[in-house]
Design a protein around this motif. Sequence first.
Motif, mmCIF file in Angstrom:
data_model
loop_
_atom_site.group_PDB
_atom_site.id
_atom_site.type_symbol
_atom_site.label_atom_id
_atom_site.label_comp_id
_atom_site.label_asym_id
_atom_site.label_seq_id
_atom_site.Cartn_x
_atom_site.Cartn_y
_atom_site.Cartn_z
ATOM 1 N N ILE A 104 0.777 -1.304 -0.134
ATOM 2 C CA ILE A 104 0.117 0.106 0.097
ATOM 3 C C ILE A 104 0.591 1.292 -0.074
ATOM 4 C CG2 ILE A 104 -1.708 1.329 1.467
ATOM 5 C CD1 ILE A 104 -2.858 -1.157 2.218
ATOM 6 N N ASN A 105 1.819 1.327 0.907
ATOM 7 C CA ASN A 105 2.828 2.464 0.891
ATOM 8 C C ASN A 105 3.629 2.506 -0.275
ATOM 9 O OD1 ASN A 105 2.313 3.552 3.500
ATOM 10 N ND2 ASN A 105 3.714 2.174 4.442
ATOM 11 N N GLN A 106 3.708 1.835 -1.326
ATOM 12 C CA GLN A 106 4.320 1.867 -2.658
ATOM 13 C C GLN A 106 3.591 2.653 -3.489
ATOM 14 O OE1 GLN A 106 6.432 -1.621 -3.940
ATOM 15 N NE2 GLN A 106 6.784 -2.259 -2.080
ATOM 16 N N ILE A 107 2.119 2.532 -3.383
ATOM 17 C CA ILE A 107 1.076 3.345 -4.236
ATOM 18 C C ILE A 107 1.346 4.624 -4.218
ATOM 19 C CG2 ILE A 107 -1.322 3.729 -4.554
ATOM 20 C CD1 ILE A 107 -1.722 0.765 -3.525
ATOM 21 N N GLU A 108 1.489 5.427 -5.454
ATOM 22 C CA GLU A 108 1.867 6.898 -5.573
ATOM 23 C C GLU A 108 0.290 7.610 -5.592
ATOM 24 O OE1 GLU A 108 4.485 7.596 -8.573
ATOM 25 O OE2 GLU A 108 5.961 6.131 -7.981
ATOM 26 N N GLU A 109 -0.652 7.073 -6.188
ATOM 27 C CA GLU A 109 -2.023 7.731 -6.288
ATOM 28 C C GLU A 109 -2.543 8.130 -4.785
ATOM 29 O OE1 GLU A 109 -5.169 9.221 -6.618
ATOM 30 O OE2 GLU A 109 -5.773 7.324 -6.317
ATOM 31 N N HIS A 110 -2.624 9.329 -4.406
ATOM 32 C CA HIS A 110 -2.830 9.635 -3.111
ATOM 33 C C HIS A 110 -4.239 9.297 -2.840
ATOM 34 C CE1 HIS A 110 -2.539 12.275 0.637
ATOM 35 N NE2 HIS A 110 -3.866 12.588 0.094
ATOM 36 N N ASP A 111 -5.485 9.483 -3.347
ATOM 37 C CA ASP A 111 -6.666 9.099 -3.060
ATOM 38 C C ASP A 111 -6.773 7.670 -2.967
ATOM 39 O OD1 ASP A 111 -7.181 11.640 -2.849
ATOM 40 O OD2 ASP A 111 -8.801 11.549 -4.778
ATOM 41 N N LEU A 112 -6.258 6.825 -3.720
ATOM 42 C CA LEU A 112 -6.261 5.039 -3.536
ATOM 43 C C LEU A 112 -5.348 4.984 -2.390
ATOM 44 C CD1 LEU A 112 -6.797 2.457 -4.919
ATOM 45 C CD2 LEU A 112 -4.918 2.834 -6.429
ATOM 46 N N LYS A 113 -4.511 5.457 -2.367
ATOM 47 C CA LYS A 113 -3.395 5.059 -1.425
ATOM 48 C C LYS A 113 -4.209 5.248 0.191
ATOM 49 C CE LYS A 113 0.971 5.630 0.772
ATOM 50 N NZ LYS A 113 2.449 6.448 0.568
ATOM 51 N N ALA A 114 -4.697 6.576 0.205
ATOM 52 C CA ALA A 114 -5.516 6.581 1.646
ATOM 53 C C ALA A 114 -6.705 5.789 1.887
ATOM 54 C CB ALA A 114 -6.040 8.322 1.485
ATOM 55 N N LEU A 115 -7.592 5.573 0.962
ATOM 56 C CA LEU A 115 -8.603 4.376 0.884
ATOM 57 C C LEU A 115 -8.055 3.337 1.226
ATOM 58 C CD1 LEU A 115 -11.587 3.944 0.695
ATOM 59 C CD2 LEU A 115 -11.408 3.875 -1.776
ATOM 60 N N LEU A 116 -7.115 3.020 0.567
ATOM 61 C CA LEU A 116 -6.480 1.410 1.073
ATOM 62 C C LEU A 116 -5.911 1.354 2.369
ATOM 63 C CD1 LEU A 116 -4.852 0.481 -2.313
ATOM 64 C CD2 LEU A 116 -6.729 -0.688 -1.244
ATOM 65 N N LEU A 117 -5.338 2.396 2.858
ATOM 66 C CA LEU A 117 -4.757 2.706 4.247
ATOM 67 C C LEU A 117 -6.001 2.304 5.221
ATOM 68 C CD1 LEU A 117 -1.873 5.234 4.111
ATOM 69 C CD2 LEU A 117 -1.657 2.596 4.599
ATOM 70 N N LEU A 118 -7.090 3.167 4.933
ATOM 71 C CA LEU A 118 -8.175 3.043 5.774
ATOM 72 C C LEU A 118 -8.809 1.623 5.874
ATOM 73 C CD1 LEU A 118 -9.945 4.960 7.629
ATOM 74 C CD2 LEU A 118 -11.326 5.060 5.680
ATOM 75 N N ILE A 119 -8.783 0.998 4.550
ATOM 76 C CA ILE A 119 -9.519 -0.565 4.549
ATOM 77 C C ILE A 119 -8.470 -1.376 5.436
ATOM 78 C CG2 ILE A 119 -9.605 -2.348 3.186
ATOM 79 C CD1 ILE A 119 -10.422 -0.344 0.939
ATOM 80 N N PHE A 120 -7.057 -0.802 5.216
ATOM 81 C CA PHE A 120 -6.347 -2.020 6.048
ATOM 82 C C PHE A 120 -6.558 -1.724 7.521
ATOM 83 C CE2 PHE A 120 -2.060 -1.962 8.136
ATOM 84 C CZ PHE A 120 -1.895 -3.067 7.944
ATOM 85 N N SER A 121 -6.405 -0.363 7.911
ATOM 86 C CA SER A 121 -6.782 -0.147 9.450
ATOM 87 C C SER A 121 -8.034 -0.850 10.130
ATOM 88 C CB SER A 121 -6.896 1.132 9.633
ATOM 89 O OG SER A 121 -8.055 1.970 9.332
ATOM 90 N N SER A 122 -9.125 -1.104 8.920
ATOM 91 C CA SER A 122 -10.416 -1.660 9.573
ATOM 92 C C SER A 122 -9.941 -3.172 9.700
ATOM 93 C CB SER A 122 -11.476 -1.302 8.696
ATOM 94 O OG SER A 122 -11.292 -2.016 7.337
ATOM 95 N N SER A 123 -9.241 -3.591 9.095
ATOM 96 C CA SER A 123 -8.930 -5.085 9.453
ATOM 97 C C SER A 123 -7.837 -5.510 10.317
ATOM 98 C CB SER A 123 -8.218 -5.626 7.788
ATOM 99 O OG SER A 123 -6.948 -5.193 7.865
ATOM 100 N N LEU A 124 -7.460 -4.560 10.944
ATOM 101 C CA LEU A 124 -6.436 -5.062 11.948
ATOM 102 C C LEU A 124 -7.096 -5.587 13.468
ATOM 103 C CD1 LEU A 124 -4.127 -1.580 12.153
ATOM 104 C CD2 LEU A 124 -3.776 -4.063 11.317
ATOM 105 N N LYS A 125 -8.147 -5.077 13.792
ATOM 106 C CA LYS A 125 -8.816 -5.824 14.907
ATOM 107 C C LYS A 125 -8.986 -7.259 14.665
ATOM 108 C CE LYS A 125 -12.698 -5.587 18.365
ATOM 109 N NZ LYS A 125 -13.661 -5.005 18.652
ATOM 110 N N LEU A 126 -9.642 -7.510 13.788
ATOM 111 C CA LEU A 126 -10.304 -8.862 13.100
ATOM 112 C C LEU A 126 -8.742 -9.731 13.061
ATOM 113 C CD1 LEU A 126 -12.733 -8.267 10.280
ATOM 114 C CD2 LEU A 126 -13.118 -9.010 12.661
ATOM 115 N N ALA A 127 -7.330 -9.397 12.417
ATOM 116 C CA ALA A 127 -6.471 -9.870 12.252
ATOM 117 C C ALA A 127 -5.517 -10.178 13.564
ATOM 118 C CB ALA A 127 -5.434 -9.421 11.414
#
Length: 151
Positions: A104-127
Motif C-alpha cells: 500500500i505504501n508503494q502506491i503513488e496515487e494519493h486518494d487510492l493509497k488513503a482509501l487502502l490505508l483506511l481499509i487496512f486499518s479496519s482489518s487490524l482488529k479482526l487480524a
Amino acid sequence: MVADIFAGSGTTNLEAMRMGRHSYALDVNPVASLITTAKTAIVQPELLARTILEIFTAVTTTAPTHNLQSELIQQLLTGKDQEALLHWFPENNIVELALILDLINQIEEHDLKALLLLIFSSSLKLASNWLDWSVKPQRDRRPQAPENPEE
C-alpha cells in the motif's frame, strides 16, 4: 468555499463535495485526516478492485516464503515495537500485514493509497488477538483453533 478546521471524519467536506463546493479540511489528528481523505477520495471502483486483487495475490504468493525473522520482514518492521506486535497479533498475521502495508505504501496515487490505508486499518482488529466482543483493548485468551482440522 467551506473550511472545516476540526474535520474529524470529513462529513462536512463530503457534503460540500456533493453540493459542488470546494472545501478545506484540517485536523491535528492524523487518523482523522486519513479518514477525511479516504472519505472524500475519488477512486474508480475498477481501479480499487484491481489493486486489492493485486495486493492479495502478491501477499498470498509471498507470505508463505517468509516468517518474522526473514530479512524482508525485519526490514519492513524496522522501528516497530515487535514485542507489542507479537502480543496483539499471531506471527503469521504480522508477516502478512507487514507485506500488505508495504505494498500500500508503494502506491503513488494519493486518494487510492488513503482509501487502502483506511481499509487496512479496519482489518487490524479482526487480524489481532483482540477480544472480538470488546470495545476496549483486551487480549483474547481463549485457545486458538488448530489450523489443521485433524488436530
